[in-house]
Design a protein around this motif. Sequence first.
Motif, mmCIF file in Angstrom:
data_model
loop_
_atom_site.group_PDB
_atom_site.id
_atom_site.type_symbol
_atom_site.label_atom_id
_atom_site.label_comp_id
_atom_site.label_asym_id
_atom_site.label_seq_id
_atom_site.Cartn_x
_atom_site.Cartn_y
_atom_site.Cartn_z
ATOM 1 N N ILE B 90 12.501 -14.610 -22.979
ATOM 2 C CA ILE B 90 13.474 -15.264 -22.090
ATOM 3 C C ILE B 90 13.119 -16.751 -22.050
ATOM 4 N N PHE B 91 14.126 -17.621 -22.233
ATOM 5 C CA PHE B 91 13.847 -19.059 -22.234
ATOM 6 C C PHE B 91 13.497 -19.504 -20.822
ATOM 7 N N PRO B 92 12.263 -19.987 -20.614
ATOM 8 C CA PRO B 92 11.789 -20.225 -19.249
ATOM 9 C C PRO B 92 12.464 -21.397 -18.552
ATOM 10 N N HIS B 93 13.081 -22.320 -19.316
ATOM 11 C CA HIS B 93 13.676 -23.486 -18.659
ATOM 12 C C HIS B 93 15.137 -23.255 -18.310
#
Lengths: 267, 363
Positions: B90-93
């Motif tokens: 999951i893209f953390p930003h």
Amino acid sequence: MPKKFDMLWLYAIIFIMFLYGPVLLMPVFALNDGTFATFPLKGFTVKNFASMAANTSMILAFQTSVKIAVSVAVLSTVLAMPAALALTRYRLPGGGPIQSFMMLPLVIPSIVIGVALLVIILKIFGIQLSLWTVAAGHVLICIPFCMSVLMSRLEGFDPSLEEASSDLGCSAWQTFWRLTFPLALPGVISSLLMGFIISFDEFVIAFFLTGTENTLPVYLFSQLRFPNKLPGVLALGSLILVGSAVLVIAAEIIRKRGAPSSNPGDY
Amino acid sequence: MSSDRPIIELSDIEKRFGSLTVLHDINFDIGRGEFFSLLGASGCGKTTLLRILAGIEQPSEGKLLIDGQPMAGVPANRRPTNMVFQSYAIFPHLNVEENIGYGLRNCPIPKEEARARVAEAIALVKLDGLATRNAHQLSGGQRQRVALARALVCRPKVLLLDEPLSALDKKLREEMQLELRALQRTVGITFVFVTHDQEEALTLSDRIAIMAGGRVLQIDSPRGLYERPANRRVAEFVGTMNLLPGKVKNLGGGRARLDAGALGAFEAPAVSGVADGSAGFLALRPEKLVLAAAGGKAKPGALTGRVAEAAYLGDRIHYQVSVDALGTPLAVSVNNVDGSTDFALGAPVTVGWAEAGGVILGD
């Protein structure tokens, strides 16, 4: 129960005094109302700071230093980014030696670099010394710092993030701008601040490679020949000290706050 | 493109990392709309094969066609596949919505449609109300749903799943298995699912490829793998299997006879490819065996032994019955219906089975 005096505390206090004592004397003398940096102090004054505003050659040197430091910070970060990406993302053949080689300017004395660059620039390329040559020299010594800051940031994140981005249709370039760069941003800012500070404070290379214009540290050095200029130099030094400290602390805070957590894909 | 052509065709795929060969001689097809699992222990090459399908790794040899198109030199971002990563990636930003919409920015569709598809995907994986949640505020199960939605929203021809349930706890995992199966029926996309959990593979799949040491051992339906494993290795990998060793005599018509020496001789259906005169096994599942107290009228072909171990599981009782002339005890699983299947440790018993309950297979 009376607490036993702890020798380690004594050691720590002496240690801190040794580290910061001499530096902290500078603002003390800068605020002293006298020409000579000696005890006893004669009285409190801010005239050394106030007179800086009228010193045009100093302001010019300050502007020069800021211009160089900003370009050096940007250029070294831009150059260090692909290297940091390559060394953290791919198992390069000879990656280890390449990395050590790129870190070498960290341990070479800057006077050696300064003399070597001077010879190359003047004798081999025949280029005139200018602020450009100073900036080039500064980029050389800043790249290892920028690289290590960027690498420590890039090493922290899950390699499958970039795979996922590519799987979702992004080219390598899009993945960099949509994923890698935003995630590495704290490292990038920290690298920019690092490059700025190193270039701004650097004396030896600037001294060797500059043409007719002075950077601030070179200007400072030139002023030391005149004893009556000493208080002004101390005042300027105090300001640089405070400014540098603020920038370095900011860089560290940004880097630490952005440090990846143990949770994969998280930060 | 004819719609009966397999969506994935693998021929002679081989993958080497340096001098290490991790995939040998991979040849099979995956049909449209199939739920296909790659099952094997860790290090068997199943994840590498999945990454080859995704385009993250390139095969060293062989040909891969997806929807009839050769995939050599086609990078991951140009393939009609999407992947759910083991770590979910999951893209953390980005928040939930932005994560799910990530791939749509690369599709030539208008913004309104992209927004509608994200909303649809959020509803599909039951994440309603979490659209603006940040990645680090999600639980493991929610992350998994985001990863699933993010991959499905691009409407891939094939969805690749790399052990997506292994990080979840048991209860959530069983729940997600059912949802995953229902989801696959809803969207009708081909799923290729990598797992080391055989129960999970049996529950979910239309077909399963059993892998070991970089090779495919057998590809069949869950029932086929369980009832008629191709050989001893598959039989031992899927579920518990009792194996009586002996010499095979092919009787023709899909039947064979196993001469098991002192234990006797048994006739049973044989899997294809069991050679006449070779060493083989009579394979018996624990639940196909019937226990009876010794001394009564033993069925023909039954073995006699003693109860060596008993484990009470509530709905079932598992026994270990040691039989003379057989090295390992037989595992027997009986339904706990009434008291008739209770045997004390050391009790003499007979172990019988219906003839069609066993199968003869090779080594």
